[in-house]
Design an enzyme around this catalytic site. Structure first.
Site, short mmCIF file in Angstrom:
data_model
loop_
_atom_site.label_atom_id
_atom_site.label_comp_id
_atom_site.label_asym_id
_atom_site.label_seq_id
_atom_site.Cartn_x
_atom_site.Cartn_y
_atom_site.Cartn_z
N GLU A 85 -9.49 -2.63 -0.06
CA GLU A 85 -9.62 -1.23 -0.49
C GLU A 85 -10.83 -1.09 -1.42
O GLU A 85 -11.63 -0.17 -1.30
CB GLU A 85 -8.33 -0.83 -1.21
CG GLU A 85 -8.09 0.64 -1.21
CD GLU A 85 -6.77 0.98 -1.86
OE1 GLU A 85 -5.91 0.09 -1.96
OE2 GLU A 85 -6.62 2.12 -2.28
N ARG B 42 1.67 -17.50 1.36
CA ARG B 42 3.01 -17.49 1.94
C ARG B 42 3.02 -17.99 3.37
O ARG B 42 4.04 -18.45 3.88
CB ARG B 42 3.65 -16.10 1.80
CG ARG B 42 4.28 -15.92 0.43
CD ARG B 42 4.46 -14.48 0.07
NE ARG B 42 3.20 -13.89 -0.31
CZ ARG B 42 2.94 -12.60 -0.39
NH1 ARG B 42 3.87 -11.74 -0.10
NH2 ARG B 42 1.76 -12.16 -0.76
P1 AMP Z 1 -3.82 -7.15 5.28
O1 AMP Z 1 -5.06 -7.98 5.24
O2 AMP Z 1 -4.06 -5.74 4.80
O3 AMP Z 1 -3.13 -7.19 6.62
O4 AMP Z 1 -2.83 -7.75 4.21
C1 AMP Z 1 -2.05 -8.86 4.52
C2 AMP Z 1 -1.99 -9.84 3.39
O5 AMP Z 1 -1.72 -9.21 2.14
C3 AMP Z 1 -0.85 -10.80 3.61
O6 AMP Z 1 -1.26 -12.11 3.22
C4 AMP Z 1 0.29 -10.27 2.78
O7 AMP Z 1 1.01 -11.32 2.19
C5 AMP Z 1 -0.38 -9.40 1.72
N1 AMP Z 1 0.22 -8.04 1.63
C6 AMP Z 1 -0.39 -6.87 1.96
N2 AMP Z 1 0.40 -5.82 1.74
C7 AMP Z 1 1.58 -6.31 1.27
C8 AMP Z 1 2.84 -5.72 0.89
N3 AMP Z 1 3.05 -4.40 0.94
N4 AMP Z 1 3.83 -6.55 0.49
C9 AMP Z 1 3.63 -7.90 0.44
N5 AMP Z 1 2.48 -8.50 0.79
C10 AMP Z 1 1.45 -7.73 1.21
#
Ligand code: AMP
Length: 173
Positions: A95, A58
């Protein structure tokens, strides 16, 4: 920003039970909404950025529009095995297990000022890996920007000391 929130849809239990997925497709589908977010990022960084780095997938959509608007190039941080030329790789913990991002070693000239862009900041692992890649290529991270920040997951802390900016923040799921 209330208009922006109204264009972000909660999808409970996607992609797995307990996760509330923030779906930005209604925002992308709205001509005004899309123009609004692209303008918000590009007005913030006008004249201060040499390259935009979009995170798969995205971040590509947004990154391309913002780079176009700023009149700069776009670099792609991709999942492993997708980029054809020589890459650097950065891994991050999920996770369960780990994942990785790759960036072409010649994605931008050394010393470039780079804006890192994705749709959402959750734990910060993905953006942290993207920042590491920018550093490996010899770029300077101007800021990591997101449409959405899930502030209860403290991703901002994980990205410190790099500056972080999000258009909307959610304090709870
Ligand atoms: P993080 O590495 O945990 O910060 O996760 C971010 C990535 O995961 C991004 O590329 C987001 O598009 C996706 N992502 C994580 N959690 C969500 C959520 N609750 N809704 C949509 N996309 C998420």
């Amino acid at each position: 920003m209330e208009e922006l929130r109204a264009l972000i849809r909660d999808i409970p239990d996607f992609p797995k039970p307990g996760i509330v997925f923030k779906d930005i497709t209604p925002l992308l589908a709205s001509a005004e909404g899309l123009r609004g977010v692209v303008r918000a990022f590009s007005e913030r960084h006008r004249a201060g950025v040499d390259f935009v780095l979009g995170i798969e997938s995205r971040g590509f959509t947004l990154g391309a529009a913002v780079a176009y608007e700023l009149g700069v190039g776009l670099a792609l941080a991709r999942k492993p095995g997708k980029l054809p030329a020589a890459t650097y790789r950065a891994t991050y913990e999920l996770e369960y297990g780990s994942d990785a991002l790759e960036l072409h070693q010649d994605a931008f000239p050394r010393g470039s000022r780079v804006l890192v862009l994705d749709d959402l900041l959750a734990t910060g692992g993905t953006a942290r890996a993207a920042i590491e890649l920018v550093e490996k290529v010899g770029g300077r991270v101007v800021e990591a920007d997101f449409i959405i920040e899930l502030s209860f997951l403290n991703g901002r802390k994980r990205l410190a000391p790099y500056p972080v900016h999000a258009l909307v923040s959610y304090e709870k799921q």
